[in-house]
Design an enzyme around this catalytic site. Structure first.
Site, PDB file in Angstrom:
ATOM      1  N   CYS A  20       0.839  -1.206   0.000  1.00 46.92           N
ATOM      2  CA  CYS A  20       0.000   0.000   0.000  1.00 46.92           C
ATOM      3  C   CYS A  20       0.872   1.253   0.000  1.00 46.92           C
ATOM      4  CB  CYS A  20      -0.973  -0.042   1.183  1.00 46.92           C
ATOM      5  SG  CYS A  20      -2.339   1.142   1.031  1.00 46.92           S
ATOM      6  N   HIS A  55      -3.515  -5.580   1.118  1.00 44.87           N
ATOM      7  CA  HIS A  55      -2.812  -5.807   2.382  1.00 44.87           C
ATOM      8  C   HIS A  55      -2.770  -7.297   2.737  1.00 44.87           C
ATOM      9  CE1 HIS A  55      -2.370  -1.671   4.022  1.00 44.87           C
ATOM     10  NE2 HIS A  55      -3.392  -1.412   3.219  1.00 44.87           N
ATOM     11  N   GLU A  91      -1.031  -8.687   5.034  1.00 46.24           N
ATOM     12  CA  GLU A  91      -0.935  -8.878   6.492  1.00 46.24           C
ATOM     13  C   GLU A  91      -2.301  -8.825   7.170  1.00 46.24           C
ATOM     14  OE1 GLU A  91      -0.472  -6.109   4.988  1.00 46.24           O
ATOM     15  OE2 GLU A  91      -0.970  -4.378   6.252  1.00 46.24           O
TER      16      GLU A  91
END
Lengths: 238, 87
Positions: free
Chosen positions: A95, A211, A213
């Site tokens: 990002c 994302h 994660e």
């Protein structure tokens, strides 16, 4: 999936800027699922500690002033990151980290304001592009489901740049439907050719708007496909 | 503002805008709104950012620095163009 002991874990530098806000999520994902404690590196440093790879997390570095990632690209630590990457070092930018990598010219193109003018926070499907990087080889033909959360994630590159990306197999992820077909309906932000993530020519630098994660724990619902992406990041330098 | 003791400065205006072929959602939104509220004659609208650099004249290549700052930092050559002029 890889699992490490403290003594055998790879050393990954987590580059922190004022305004980074996904650093803890990244650390949590790597620590709980892979046994890797990330090494925080503050933006004012001029050198990297001994690391095997670097991770640039998401957020709003320097308040997104000038352009997203533009001021971070000129912070002291980025000189060391550029030097590390120029020697073949591996990097992952998520990002805002992707925006910083493009503003640093470590990846081609730019990330612009979303076509819809809205900040978009939702799960998307991603088709894996073809190419020789470990990301494309290891993730293969599967369709990944990951969340995006950005206002300025519209990937832009001119026609010649786009041809070069395809010719060199650098398109890693494209926004797609559930079957993996990239079309305008599945393009959340107006990105050129539905591009969500690209790799460098040597396949060692990855930047993506979604994302991974945030898609690593079944407790959060949705998807754990982010684990496969983070695992592939580890494969890119191990 | 310059005082008698401080070196004189020249002001340089830098205007940065998206290249014409790049979609500007903000400009489009403003134009659509203008059309909706009755200004149907507005057929184009550009949004740009204006920077004014005050650069010391003394001993430095002020014009060159202004040009370099605009090219390398204020504008992203991938998606933007810039114009520069001395005020």
């Amino acid at each position: 999936m890889k699992r490490f002991t403290a003594a055998g874990a790879p050393r990954i530098g987590l580059i922190d800027f004022p305004g980074s806000n996904c650093d803890r999520d990244c650390n949590d994902a790597f620590e709980r699922h892979f046994g890797i404690k990330l090494i925080p590196v503050w933006h004012t440093e001029h050198t990297l500690p001994q690391v095997d790879a670097v991770l640039l997390p998401g957020g709003f570095s320097y308040g997104d002033y000038l352009r997203s990632g533009a001021l971070a690209a000129h912070s002291p630590i980025m000189g060391a990151v550029k030097s590390f990457v120029s020697k073949g070092g591996a990097a992952l930018g998520i990002c805002n980290g992707f925006q910083i990598l493009t503003e640093s010219h470590l990846l081609p193109g730019a990330l612009l304001r979303n076509r819809s003018r809205r900040f978009i926070c939702k799960f998307v499907n991603l088709a894996v592009g073809s190419g020789n990087s470990v990301y494309q080889k290891q993730l293969g033909q599967r369709v990944l489901r990951l969340p995006i959360a950005h206002g300025e994630g519209r990937y832009y590159i001119d026609g010649e740049g786009l041809r070069r990306l395809h010719d060199q197999g650098q398109v890693a992820f494209r926004y797609a439907d559930a079957k993996g077909h990239a079309n305008d309906e599945s393009n959340p932000n107006g990105a050129v050719d539905n591009i969500a993530g690209i790799v460098s020519e040597n396949g060692r630098v990855m930047g993506l708007m979604p994302h991974p994660e945030r898609a690593t724990d079944p407790l959060l619902g949705g998807s754990v496909d982010g684990l496969a992406v983070l695992d592939t990041f580890l494969s890119s330098f191990m | 503002m310059s005082s008698p003791d401080s070196p004189s400065c020249s002001d340089y205006e830098v205007i940065v805008r998206l290249k014409p072929e790049v979609l500007d959602p903000e400009a489009r939104a403003i134009q659509e709104t203008l059309t909706r509220i009755g200004f149907a004659g507005v057929k184009g609208l550009q949004v740009s950012k204006r920077y004014v650099l005050s650069i010391e004249d003394q001993g430095a290549n002020a014009a060159g620095h202004a040009e370099q700052i605009a090219r390398e930092y204020l504008a992203n050559p991938v998606s933007e163009t810039f114009q520069i002029r001395k005020l």
